[in-house]
Scaffold this active site. Sequence first.
Site, short mmCIF file in Angstrom:
data_model
loop_
_atom_site.label_atom_id
_atom_site.label_comp_id
_atom_site.label_asym_id
_atom_site.label_seq_id
_atom_site.Cartn_x
_atom_site.Cartn_y
_atom_site.Cartn_z
N SER A 199 31.90 11.75 -39.00
CA SER A 199 32.58 12.84 -40.00
C SER A 199 33.56 13.68 -39.11
O SER A 199 33.35 14.20 -38.14
CB SER A 199 31.14 13.77 -40.39
OG SER A 199 31.86 14.66 -41.29
N LYS A 258 34.26 9.37 -42.37
CA LYS A 258 34.30 10.37 -43.43
C LYS A 258 35.30 11.58 -43.12
O LYS A 258 35.34 12.11 -42.10
CB LYS A 258 32.73 11.06 -43.56
CG LYS A 258 32.86 12.43 -44.30
CD LYS A 258 31.28 12.70 -44.42
CE LYS A 258 31.03 14.15 -44.57
NZ LYS A 258 29.35 14.33 -44.73
N LYS A 270 36.95 15.21 -44.23
CA LYS A 270 36.64 16.45 -44.90
C LYS A 270 37.99 16.69 -45.62
O LYS A 270 39.05 16.66 -44.85
CB LYS A 270 36.34 17.65 -44.07
CG LYS A 270 35.07 17.54 -43.29
CD LYS A 270 34.03 17.58 -44.38
CE LYS A 270 32.46 17.83 -43.66
NZ LYS A 270 31.41 17.97 -44.33
N ASP A 272 34.78 14.29 -48.01
CA ASP A 272 33.70 15.20 -48.32
C ASP A 272 34.34 16.46 -48.72
O ASP A 272 35.14 17.06 -47.80
CB ASP A 272 32.72 15.27 -47.15
CG ASP A 272 31.63 16.27 -47.37
OD1 ASP A 272 31.66 16.75 -48.54
OD2 ASP A 272 30.89 16.41 -46.51
N GLU A 279 32.17 12.94 -51.67
CA GLU A 279 30.81 13.71 -51.64
C GLU A 279 31.20 15.04 -52.18
O GLU A 279 32.28 15.57 -51.58
CB GLU A 279 30.57 13.60 -49.97
CG GLU A 279 29.07 14.55 -49.74
CD GLU A 279 28.77 14.29 -48.06
OE1 GLU A 279 29.61 13.39 -47.37
OE2 GLU A 279 27.97 14.87 -47.76
N ASP A 284 25.54 15.93 -52.01
CA ASP A 284 24.97 16.45 -50.85
C ASP A 284 24.40 17.85 -50.94
O ASP A 284 23.19 18.06 -51.60
CB ASP A 284 26.05 16.68 -49.67
CG ASP A 284 25.59 17.57 -48.45
OD1 ASP A 284 24.58 18.13 -48.48
OD2 ASP A 284 26.51 17.43 -47.52
N LYS A 311 19.57 14.87 -46.27
CA LYS A 311 19.43 15.70 -45.08
C LYS A 311 18.27 16.27 -45.05
O LYS A 311 17.64 16.81 -46.12
CB LYS A 311 20.54 16.68 -45.19
CG LYS A 311 21.94 16.33 -45.01
CD LYS A 311 22.96 17.53 -45.02
CE LYS A 311 24.23 17.20 -44.72
NZ LYS A 311 25.18 18.40 -45.15
N GLY A 330 24.56 14.85 -41.59
CA GLY A 330 24.59 15.50 -40.50
C GLY A 330 24.75 17.18 -40.64
O GLY A 330 25.43 17.24 -41.47
O1 OSB Z 1 28.74 18.50 -45.67
O2 OSB Z 1 28.21 16.99 -44.48
C1 OSB Z 1 28.47 18.21 -44.63
C2 OSB Z 1 28.52 19.78 -41.16
C3 OSB Z 1 27.83 20.86 -41.49
C4 OSB Z 1 27.66 21.31 -42.49
C5 OSB Z 1 27.66 20.49 -43.63
C6 OSB Z 1 28.26 19.27 -43.32
C7 OSB Z 1 28.71 18.81 -42.12
C8 OSB Z 1 29.22 17.50 -41.65
C9 OSB Z 1 28.97 17.34 -40.25
O3 OSB Z 1 29.69 16.80 -42.29
C10 OSB Z 1 28.31 15.81 -39.96
C11 OSB Z 1 27.83 15.84 -38.55
O4 OSB Z 1 26.59 16.30 -37.99
O5 OSB Z 1 28.59 15.07 -37.82
MG MG Z 2 28.85 17.13 -47.28
#
Ligand code: OSB
Ligand code: MG
Length: 381
Positions: free
Chosen positions: A139, A165, A167, A192, A217, A242, A266, A294
């Site tokens: 990510s 992934k 953001k 995401d 996402e 999510d 999660k 994550g």
């Molecule tokens: O939306 O998946 C998410 C990290 C913190 C809060 C929300 C998210 C995330 C990540 C990080 O996408 C994923 C990772 O742990 O590498």
């Molecule tokens: Mg997410």
Amino acid sequence: MNPVYIKEVVLHTINVSLKSPFTTSFGTIKTKEVCIVEIIDESGLSGWGETVTSDEPYYNEETTQTARYILKDFLIPKLIKKEIAHPKEVKQLLSFVRRHQIAKAAIETAVWDVFSKKNNKPLYEVLGGIRKKIAVGKSIGIQNTPEELVSKVAQYVNEGFQKIKVKIAPGADIEFIKKVRDSFPDINLMADANSAYTLEDIEHLKQLDQYNLIMIEQPLAHDDIIDHSNLQKEMSTPICLDESIHTYEDARKAIDLGSCKIINIKIGRVGGLQESIRIHDLCKENNIPVWCGGMLETGVGRSHNLHMTTLSNFTIPGDTAPSSHYWHEDIITHDIVMDRGYISIPEGIGIGSEVCRKSLKERLIQSESFISDYSVHPIPS
Ligand code: OSB
Ligand code: MG
């Protein structure tokens, strides 16, 4: 299998610093407090869990401090000095507290770990997993320019990650995704949005359909499933939820409404491993693939993620990058490493690791031990 008797619970509040800041549509995280939950049984075995929170309530409503408070005043008093026949019972025992899923998951996962250790089995066996290694994705937080993003993607594709992934947020979306897709026509790519859009952005979001993303996402509100259903009707890119999924019931309703074609599970967000398994099974029956999200976990939460990902319907690589991608040094005894895009599940009992006492001490804010019956508030029996 043998029951576990919860003799003592210790909350270790520590401060951890990411190697580099992680930016999403809701903010940037660099350091955070986490609460490491240690359950000690009568034979002296320790089971470990983690609050997968950060200091601010920006991803969802919980923070490390709220989780610590709920654990101390409500969840620990309910479980201390209890015999637990099987960890799947813990969810029901904690149901007198509404929501606070991350706090619940932190202690529930620690029970799964100590129970597996007590029964001399790796956690994935107790969970019913079918894999010895799992496929891993990466990510990537929001970058300043599409060019910087492409150079990050290149680095991670070279390292062997099996899914990328990205953001996104308004102002850092279509152009960024286009640039990545033009540079890497064949990779497993997804975006995401962490709830950065509304249905008014529908024409804007539909532009993503041309980039062959494996999913988008959580484009819409964190507490929505209705608008996502309407958006999914208009978009060919599969929607993955999510933030909107906190329970089995949320997943059932989202699937019924057609609000998503994929679910990110999660463990923290849904209150523990038992609820994760239920959602996993429901999705499997409905041909909805799942993957493990994550939360920038330390090795404790990350280990639980690895074991859960061995369940059969985890068919999409998760956000479960190795420890070295987050921390200069992890806090567990067996570092989590990746080999050509896969992480092997440790063969040891429980999560396959202990928490390293020295690492805890170096990061420690405080350790609080709970060893006898106590109640701050009336706790329903
Ligand atoms: O939306 O998946 C998410 C990290 C913190 C809060 C929300 C998210 C995330 C990540 C990080 O996408 C994923 C990772 O742990 O590498
Ligand atoms: Mg997410």
